[in-house]
Design an enzyme around this catalytic site. Structure first.
Site, PDB file in Angstrom:
ATOM      1  N   SER A 131       0.791  -1.226   0.000  1.00 25.78           N
ATOM      2  CA  SER A 131       0.000   0.000   0.000  1.00 25.78           C
ATOM      3  C   SER A 131       0.833   1.292   0.000  1.00 25.78           C
ATOM      4  O   SER A 131       1.541   1.554  -0.955  1.00 25.78           O
ATOM      5  CB  SER A 131      -0.926  -0.050   1.210  1.00 25.78           C
TER       6      SER A 131
ATOM      7  N   ALA B  20      -8.862   9.541   9.163  1.00 21.86           N
ATOM      8  CA  ALA B  20      -8.442  10.861   8.686  1.00 21.86           C
ATOM      9  C   ALA B  20      -7.518  10.724   7.477  1.00 21.86           C
ATOM     10  O   ALA B  20      -7.484  11.587   6.601  1.00 21.86           O
ATOM     11  CB  ALA B  20      -7.735  11.607   9.806  1.00 21.86           C
ATOM     12  N   ASN B  21      -6.808   9.587   7.370  1.00 21.84           N
ATOM     13  CA  ASN B  21      -5.891   9.388   6.248  1.00 21.84           C
ATOM     14  C   ASN B  21      -6.600   9.107   4.914  1.00 21.84           C
ATOM     15  O   ASN B  21      -5.944   8.871   3.906  1.00 21.84           O
ATOM     16  CB  ASN B  21      -4.867   8.294   6.571  1.00 21.84           C
TER      17      ASN B  21
ATOM     18  N   GLY C 216       1.073  -0.204  12.759  1.00 15.79           N
ATOM     19  CA  GLY C 216       0.920  -1.624  12.435  1.00 15.79           C
ATOM     20  C   GLY C 216       1.448  -1.933  11.046  1.00 15.79           C
ATOM     21  O   GLY C 216       1.387  -3.077  10.596  1.00 15.79           O
TER      22      GLY C 216
HETATM   23  C1  G16 Z   1      -3.443   0.665   6.482  1.00  9.74           C
HETATM   24  C2  G16 Z   1      -4.761   0.401   7.180  1.00  9.74           C
HETATM   25  C3  G16 Z   1      -5.347   1.679   7.693  1.00  9.74           C
HETATM   26  C4  G16 Z   1      -4.349   2.410   8.563  1.00  9.74           C
HETATM   27  C5  G16 Z   1      -3.013   2.571   7.835  1.00  9.74           C
HETATM   28  C6  G16 Z   1      -1.921   3.098   8.712  1.00  9.74           C
HETATM   29  O1  G16 Z   1      -3.662   1.452   5.355  1.00  9.74           O
HETATM   30  O2  G16 Z   1      -5.643  -0.229   6.279  1.00  9.74           O
HETATM   31  O3  G16 Z   1      -6.511   1.361   8.413  1.00  9.74           O
HETATM   32  O4  G16 Z   1      -4.828   3.643   8.921  1.00  9.74           O
HETATM   33  O5  G16 Z   1      -2.566   1.328   7.349  1.00  9.74           O
HETATM   34  O6  G16 Z   1      -1.745   2.214   9.764  1.00  9.74           O
HETATM   35  P1  G16 Z   1      -0.593   2.357  10.823  1.00  9.74           P
HETATM   36  O7  G16 Z   1      -0.704   3.746  11.380  1.00  9.74           O
HETATM   37  O8  G16 Z   1      -0.892   1.293  11.846  1.00  9.74           O
HETATM   38  O9  G16 Z   1       0.711   2.180  10.113  1.00  9.74           O
HETATM   39  P2  G16 Z   1      -2.916   1.153   3.996  1.00  9.74           P
HETATM   40  O10 G16 Z   1      -3.599   2.036   3.028  1.00  9.74           O
HETATM   41  O11 G16 Z   1      -1.467   1.484   4.199  1.00  9.74           O
HETATM   42  O12 G16 Z   1      -3.144  -0.306   3.765  1.00  9.74           O
END
Ligand code: G16
Length: 548
Positions: A69, A379-380, A508
């Site tokens: 992603s 918010a992202n 995460g």
């Molecule tokens: C993923 C999750 C989102 C999360 C983001 C950032 O997005 O699907 O729900 O907000 O990661 O997560 P973290 O702050 O735990 O790194 P994506 O678009 O990167 O798959």
């Protein structure tokens, strides 16, 4: 017995992908991510697991998306998808983590047997696995690892090649609902979403300040690729000027562009000329997130993020329900990252109830199911709208018998919105269609939209620490429980700032701790963020440069 015999046969398959043991993996916010060089055995094991999941679900299609992603090009990873297009059930996330870390083949076999017994899985079902991948170079090699795992269970496999994450979620749901949601194909996806957008557009008679021109920042990823297909389906309804669409040079993926860059740095994407008052749309590397932005005549930057999209959509849907005469409970789900003023606006002005849950679409999605119509957005820019089956039916039935013209029109518009929504997960394309529909209906320019309320100045920061797993949070991530003493420190810092609020949480998806701060002025929000980041750095053995 049967499972043991069967799985022991797998040993030779598993041997091809040994665990080099250099890293402990965790199935986190959104699957597993890491530098792609070290992921072969993980992807292979996820192939085995996803096949077993489908057997457990009696041959329902399940999905495996190879993507990292918003992360840089060198990373890759997986996201696993359950039958209705939702994220993998949390009880199986535990299996994913354990399998990814199993030291040797015997352990992998023993774990698979245990999963089969624990869940009483009946061997007779043939698994069905849907696979997709983003544009990363490593995708093809990792696909081979996945296929090796999936094929060990003689699965029915459909490899959709390079697609967006939300497309794969959509396809999985389509298969498992026997076509009720659409067909598992790109053509069906585009037709369903885009046709309803075009139908709603025809109902909009006075565009006022609305402009259909979009400057599209594709993050040099799959979002750009698929937008080129979408343009054909959109015909003339939107004018999309493509930027950051260089998917051949994959080192450019997400680099200083795309939704995560724009949101985190609060500045326009690079790689394109920024003109005052043009409407910029940025998506992320697998096109499940979207943010809007613009600059004014003084080059001041304005961000319209997931909070803005949520408030725009919530207000519109609420108005449509009022106009339709249907009494439906509409609610919004946010996370601690949501700007304090967006929550205030939704609660006080729109009178829509707001719930707060931890970061991760899986939590928001789950909570949104509590409402008849649940809108959720991080918010992202990651979010969607969920309509309960009964509400969907109610709207369609009422529309077919409604005699009052105004009510009938509102119901028709609601049907269009439902059909252009990819309810399975956040989907940048679907969300863009919804936003454009609402802006057009309201007759708003992007700055009209911005004027609905003002954000509290805020800042995002991140700090690398020795071990981010030592962090624990509570109260939907608004409180830091561990390391001990950190929350007290944050509290004392926040007290110094007017309208101050700050929290920290371990990411995460990346090896960092994230910091959010908001306050009365931008200078104060920036200062607060640095102070809290420094506290994190000091208490949790920060790595590298001190925050500044
Ligand atoms: C993923 C999750 C989102 C999360 C983001 C950032 O997005 O699907 O729900 O907000 O990661 O997560 P973290 O702050 O735990 O790194 P994506 O678009 O990167 O798959």
């Amino acid at each position: 017995d049967e499972w043991i015999e069967n799985i022991v046969e797998l040993e030779s398959n598993i041997e091809s992908y040994p665990n080099p043991g250099i890293k402990v993996f965790q199935y986190g916010t959104s699957g597993i991510r890491y530098n792609s060089e070290h992921l072969d055995h993980v992807l292979h094991r996820m192939g085995l697991l996803v096949a077993l999941r489908s057997i457990h679900l009696k041959s329902a299609a399940v999905g495996l998306m190879i993507t990292a992603s918003h992360n840089p090009q060198d990373d890759n990873g997986i996201k696993l998808i359950d039958p209705l297009g939702e994220m993998l059930d949390s009880s199986w996330e535990v299996y994913a983590t354990k399998l990814a870390n199993a030291p040797n083949n015997q352990d992998v076999c023993a774990m698979l047997i245990n999963i089969a017994y624990e869940n009483n899985i009946d061997k007779k079902y043939i698994p069905r696995v849907y696979i997709g991948r983003d544009t990363r170079n490593s995708g093809k090699r990792l696909l081979d690892a996945v296929l090796c795992g999936v094929n060990a269970f003689n699965s029915n496999v459909e490899d959709f090649g390079i697609i967006t994450t939300p497309m794969l979620h959509f396809f999985v749901r389509c298969y498992n609902t026997n076509g009720l949601y659409g067909q598992p194909s790109e053509h069906s996806y585009h037709t369903k979403l885009t046709n309803s957008f075009k139908t709603l557009r025809k109902m909009c008679l006075d565009l006022k300040n609305y402009s259909p021109v979009i400057e599209f920042d594709g993050a040099n990823g799959v979002g750009a690729l698929k937008m080129k297909d979408a343009i054909i389906h959109l015909e003339e309804t939107l004018v999309i000027n493509m930027h950051n669409d260089d998917i051949m040079n994959t080192e450019k993926l997400n680099y200083k562009c795309g939704a995560d860059f724009v949101k985190s740095n609060q500045c326009p994407p690079t790689g394109m000329t920024i003109k005052p008052h043009s409407k910029y749309v940025s998506v992320d590397g697998d096109a499940d997130r979207i943010v809007y932005s613009f600059v004014d005549e003084n080059n001041k930057f304005y961000l319209l993020d997931g909070d803005r999209i949520a408030t725009l959509v919530a207000g519109y849907i609420k108005d449509l329900f009022i106009a339709s005469g249907l009494d439906v409970n509409v609610g919004l789900v946010q996370t601690a990252y949501s700007n304090g003023n967006s929550t205030k606006y939704v609660t006080d002005k729109l009178k829509v109830p707001v719930a707060c849950v931890p970061t991760g679409v899986k939590y928001l999605h789950h909570k949104a199911n509590d409402y008849d119509v649940g809108i959720y957005f991080e918010a992202n820019g990651h979010g969607t709208i969920l309509f309960k089956d009964a509400i969907r039916e109610l709207i369609r039935n009422q529309c077919s018998i409604e005699v009052d013209e105004a009510k009938s029109l509102a119901l028709k518009k609601l049907i269009c919105i439902m059909d252009m929504t990819n309810e399975t997960v956040g989907d940048a394309y679907s969300d863009m269609l919804i936003v454009e529909s609402v802006l057009c209906e309201r007759g708003w320019s992007i700055s009209d939209w911005y004027k609905t309320y003002s954000d509290l100045p805020n800042r995002l920061k991140q700090v690398t620490v020795k071990d981010r797993n030592t962090f624990e949070t509570g109260d939907a991530e608004r409180i830091c429980l561990k390391p001990l003493g950190l929350q007290e420190k944050i509290d004392s810092i926040v007290l110094k700032y007017s309208m101050g609020r700050s929290f920290v949480r371990p990411s995460g998806t990346e090896d960092v701790v994230r910091i959010y701060a908001e306050a009365d002025t931008q200078i104060n929000a920036d200062k607060l963020a640095v102070e809290v980041a420094t506290a994190v750095y000091d208490i949790a053995d920060g790595v590298g440069k001190k925050p500044e």
